[in-house]
Design an enzyme around this catalytic site. Structure first.
Site, mmCIF file in Angstrom:
data_model
loop_
_atom_site.group_PDB
_atom_site.id
_atom_site.type_symbol
_atom_site.label_atom_id
_atom_site.label_comp_id
_atom_site.label_asym_id
_atom_site.label_seq_id
_atom_site.Cartn_x
_atom_site.Cartn_y
_atom_site.Cartn_z
ATOM 1 N N GLY A 14 0.526 -1.264 0.107
ATOM 2 C CA GLY A 14 0.217 -0.525 -0.175
ATOM 3 C C GLY A 14 0.347 1.191 0.078
ATOM 4 N N SER A 15 2.095 1.348 -0.856
ATOM 5 C CA SER A 15 2.964 2.637 -0.312
ATOM 6 C C SER A 15 2.354 3.369 -1.836
ATOM 7 C CB SER A 15 4.237 2.438 -1.047
ATOM 8 O OG SER A 15 4.404 1.686 -2.146
ATOM 9 N N ASN A 16 1.359 3.219 -2.547
ATOM 10 C CA ASN A 16 0.867 3.984 -3.429
ATOM 11 C C ASN A 16 -0.625 4.512 -2.900
ATOM 12 O OD1 ASN A 16 1.812 3.939 -6.589
ATOM 13 N ND2 ASN A 16 2.100 2.446 -5.314
ATOM 14 N N LYS A 63 -16.568 -14.990 -9.055
ATOM 15 C CA LYS A 63 -16.018 -13.802 -9.387
ATOM 16 C C LYS A 63 -16.908 -13.248 -9.300
ATOM 17 C CE LYS A 63 -12.497 -12.576 -11.951
ATOM 18 N NZ LYS A 63 -11.468 -12.048 -11.386
ATOM 19 N N MET A 88 -4.164 -7.415 -6.943
ATOM 20 C CA MET A 88 -3.564 -8.855 -7.384
ATOM 21 C C MET A 88 -4.857 -9.531 -8.110
ATOM 22 S SD MET A 88 -0.362 -7.789 -7.422
ATOM 23 C CE MET A 88 0.490 -8.841 -7.796
ATOM 24 N N ARG A 89 -6.094 -9.011 -8.262
ATOM 25 C CA ARG A 89 -6.921 -9.668 -9.401
ATOM 26 C C ARG A 89 -6.927 -9.300 -10.639
ATOM 27 N NH1 ARG A 89 -9.179 -14.167 -6.611
ATOM 28 N NH2 ARG A 89 -8.223 -14.184 -4.447
ATOM 29 N N LEU A 90 -7.535 -9.751 -11.486
ATOM 30 C CA LEU A 90 -8.361 -9.911 -12.533
ATOM 31 C C LEU A 90 -9.395 -9.406 -12.321
ATOM 32 C CD1 LEU A 90 -7.418 -12.370 -15.308
ATOM 33 C CD2 LEU A 90 -5.685 -10.407 -15.277
ATOM 34 N N ASN A 105 -5.496 1.754 -13.091
ATOM 35 C CA ASN A 105 -4.874 1.011 -12.401
ATOM 36 C C ASN A 105 -3.267 1.292 -12.839
ATOM 37 O OD1 ASN A 105 -3.110 -1.856 -10.939
ATOM 38 N ND2 ASN A 105 -3.012 -2.194 -13.310
ATOM 39 N N HIS A 107 0.633 -0.080 -13.205
ATOM 40 C CA HIS A 107 2.287 -1.145 -13.727
ATOM 41 C C HIS A 107 2.995 -0.787 -13.567
ATOM 42 C CE1 HIS A 107 2.601 -5.168 -15.054
ATOM 43 N NE2 HIS A 107 3.279 -4.154 -15.344
HETATM 44 C C1 GRF Z 1 3.153 -0.950 -7.925
HETATM 45 O O1 GRF Z 1 4.308 -1.798 -7.905
HETATM 46 C C2 GRF Z 1 2.426 -1.040 -8.459
HETATM 47 O O2 GRF Z 1 2.813 -0.629 -9.912
HETATM 48 C C3 GRF Z 1 1.945 -3.043 -8.765
HETATM 49 O O3 GRF Z 1 1.764 -2.995 -7.326
HETATM 50 C C4 GRF Z 1 2.257 -2.618 -7.074
HETATM 51 C C5 GRF Z 1 1.871 -2.451 -5.181
HETATM 52 O O4 GRF Z 1 2.663 -1.154 -4.961
HETATM 53 N N1 GRF Z 1 0.429 -2.829 -9.069
HETATM 54 P P1 GRF Z 1 2.037 -0.276 -2.720
HETATM 55 O O5 GRF Z 1 1.213 -1.610 -2.086
HETATM 56 O O6 GRF Z 1 1.175 0.267 -3.955
HETATM 57 O O7 GRF Z 1 3.529 -0.579 -2.502
#
Ligand code: GRF
Length: 188
Positions: A14-16, A63, A88-90, A105, A107
């Site tokens: 969850g750093s983002n 799903k 991490m899911r579609l 999203n 990436h």
């Molecule tokens: C990030 O690198 C993002 O691009 C990818 O998953 C990672 C999530 O990192 N989709 P965090 O949990 O936000 O640290």
């Protein structure tokens, strides 16, 4: 407080999410959704007073079944955008149809290069001299939705996987808020 209510979906550290919470965005993150009961992001949400909703996909027959419940929850919360940040899911048709063009999203590669779970490791192993970050709309594929914005990150001669990851993440923390700001403002 703005009146645009958003949910962040995350399965990991969850750093983002944390960066989004620090930024002055034109929307309010009012819900954190996770499919991992032990995810570190849940501790961060608790610390930041963001309500959470966790589910275990194994508790549902399909799903479609868990996404139906998510849609009900999101509608009850008046959510108008979903930001995926390490979810991490579609995403399937139930969520996509309920939030058309409203699920995005981030990436850690220059898509369409290196889709999937270990984009940074894959780019490093491939020996490319340029990788980067992509923010894109979600569709049913693995990192295949329409690209909104990309930013390059050079792979330096002395990079290790770890140093590359740090620089890619630093760019994520700039690019995601920038794109969110623009999309939310434009939709107002
Ligand atoms: C990030 O690198 C993002 O691009 C990818 O998953 C990672 C999530 O990192 N989709 P965090 O949990 O936000 O640290």
């Amino acid at each position: 407080m703005s009146n645009v209510r958003v949910a962040v979906f995350a399965s990991g550290t969850g750093s983002n999410f944390e960066v989004m919470m620090q930024e002055n965005l034109p929307c309010d993150i009012v819900l954190l959704v996770s499919d991992q009961a032990e995810a570190v992001v849940l501790e961060k949400a608790a610390r930041l007073n963001v309500p959470t909703f966790t589910f275990d996909a194994d508790d549902y027959p399909s799903k479609a079944a868990y996404e139906k419940e998510l849609v009900e929850k999101l509608r009850a919360e008046n959510i108008s955008w979903i930001f995926l940040a390490g979810y991490m899911r579609l995403v399937g048709p139930a969520l996509l149809d309920a939030f058309p063009n409203r699920i995005i999203n981030i990436h850690p590669s220059l898509l369409p290069a290196f889709p999937g779970k270990d984009a940074i490791g894959d780019a490093f192993a491939a020996g490319v001299d340029m990788t980067g970050v992509t923010v894109h709309y979600i569709d049913e594929g693995i990192d295949t939705g329409p690209i909104i914005k990309q930013k390059e990150v050079p792979v330096l001669p002395n990079d290790t996987r770890e140093t590359l990851q740090k620089r890619v993440q630093a760019v994520e923390y700039e690019l995601y808020p920038e794109v969110i700001r623009k999309l939310v403002e434009e939709a107002k």
